[in-house]
Design an enzyme around this catalytic site. Structure first.
Site, short mmCIF file in Angstrom:
data_model
loop_
_atom_site.label_atom_id
_atom_site.label_comp_id
_atom_site.label_asym_id
_atom_site.label_seq_id
_atom_site.Cartn_x
_atom_site.Cartn_y
_atom_site.Cartn_z
CG ASP A 178 -1.73 7.54 0.24
OD1 ASP A 178 -0.86 8.41 0.11
OD2 ASP A 178 -2.50 7.19 -0.68
CG ASP A 237 -1.57 1.28 1.52
OD1 ASP A 237 -2.23 1.77 0.59
OD2 ASP A 237 -1.46 1.81 2.64
C1 XBP Z 1 -5.39 6.34 0.80
C2 XBP Z 1 -6.53 7.12 0.30
C3 XBP Z 1 -6.30 8.19 -0.67
C4 XBP Z 1 -5.54 9.40 -0.17
C5 XBP Z 1 -5.79 10.58 -1.08
O1 XBP Z 1 -5.26 5.18 0.05
O2 XBP Z 1 -7.65 6.85 0.68
O3 XBP Z 1 -7.56 8.63 -1.07
O4 XBP Z 1 -6.01 9.78 1.12
O5 XBP Z 1 -5.37 10.30 -2.36
P1 XBP Z 1 -4.14 4.01 0.26
P2 XBP Z 1 -6.14 10.83 -3.67
O6 XBP Z 1 -3.78 3.95 1.73
O7 XBP Z 1 -4.82 2.79 -0.22
O8 XBP Z 1 -2.96 4.36 -0.59
O9 XBP Z 1 -6.56 12.24 -3.39
O10 XBP Z 1 -5.09 10.72 -4.74
O11 XBP Z 1 -7.31 9.91 -3.87
MG MG Z 2 -2.93 3.18 3.45
#
Ligand code: XBP
Ligand code: MG
Length: 251
Positions: A12, A10
């Site tokens: 973020d 993953d």
């Molecule tokens: C994290 C998310 C994303 C980010 C924002 O996803 O939910 O929406 O907060 O990114 P993960 P965008 O942990 O699966 O990577 O604004 O580009 O959607």
């Molecule tokens: Mg995440």
């Protein structure tokens, strides 16, 4: 002999603490640039993280809190434009080095490359954001697949993005380990049949990770040991491929 063929990361909250000091700041910058007096505080943003995806998060916020302010007809265009600006600000933050990698991530990715373990990315974040992070710290060529954002119809906790990665790599769930940070991410991976190691952060540390193979505070380094929050692990201070292999052989 290793059973593991691929590590799926993953982005973020897992590869880097992008949410509090990256996405959140970028959303607020986009709001200010659009002359909106909206501001997402650290705590409030934690609540908004229940909604996966930046565009979806903005829409939820408008519908819940700002429904009087905006015309319904071109809401989708409005959100798309706002989110494009947010993506620009997010990439600027990454480029100027405001968002470091989490502990142990670079070491584990280097070890995987040295040992011929395949790498992939499965994220809810938009592709330009995922690419900016990969280009900043790694090289897109190191990853068999970088699966992001709207490439699948349903975002995490739906399993779509993990199923997509498995299809693209032509691998079985039992060949892979996922590294995630959140309940949504764990649910997505689990629903795709994948085993998951969770490294928590401030936004996710109180979530339910009963489906995880192991829950740590971070991946650890030889001199900076991790804390085991849930699960059993051999006596070690950091997660490497031999530890992952030993986990796979007993689970
Ligand atoms: C994290 C998310 C994303 C980010 C924002 O996803 O939910 O929406 O907060 O990114 P993960 P965008 O942990 O699966 O990577 O604004 O580009 O959607
Ligand atoms: Mg995440």
């Amino acid at each position: 002999m290793t059973k593991l063929k691929a590590l799926i990361f993953d982005v973020d909250g897992t590869i880097a603490e992008t949410e509090k000091n990256g996405h959140r700041i970028a959303f607020n910058s986009a709001f200010a640039a659009a002359k909106l007096d909206w501001h997402w505080s650290v705590n409030f943003y934690g609540e908004l993280l229940a909604i996966s995806g930046g565009k979806e998060r903005i829409r939820f916020y408008i519908e819940q809190y700002k429904s009087e302010e905006l015309p319904k007809e071109d809401l989708t265009n409005f959100i798309t434009t706002l989110h494009l600006a947010k993506t620009k600000y997010y990439r600027q933050l990454l480029e100027k080095g405001s968002i470091p990698l989490r502990l142990g991530v670079e070491r584990l990715i280097t070890e995987a490359r040295e040992q011929g373990i395949l790498l992939a990315i499965a994220t809810t974040s938009a592709l330009p954001n995922a690419m900016a992070l990969v280009e900043k710290f790694f090289n897109p060529d190191w990853f068999e697949v970088i699966a992001a954002g709207d490439i699948v119809p349903a975002k995490k906790p739906a399993p779509d993005i993990y199923n997509y990665v498995l299809q693209q790599m032509n691998l079985q769930p039992s060949d892979c380990i996922v590294i995630e940070d959140s309940y949504h991410g764990l649910e997505a991976a689990t629903a795709a049949g994948l085993k998951t190691i969770v490294t928590v952060n401030d936004y996710t540390k109180n979530q339910n990770f009963s489906n995880a193979l192991l829950v740590l505070n971070h991946l650890g380094e030889p001199e900076q040991p991790f804390k085991v929050i849930q699960g059993k692990i051999q006596d070690t201070s950091y997660l490497d491929l031999s530890v992952i292999d030993s986990l796979l052989s007993v689970n």
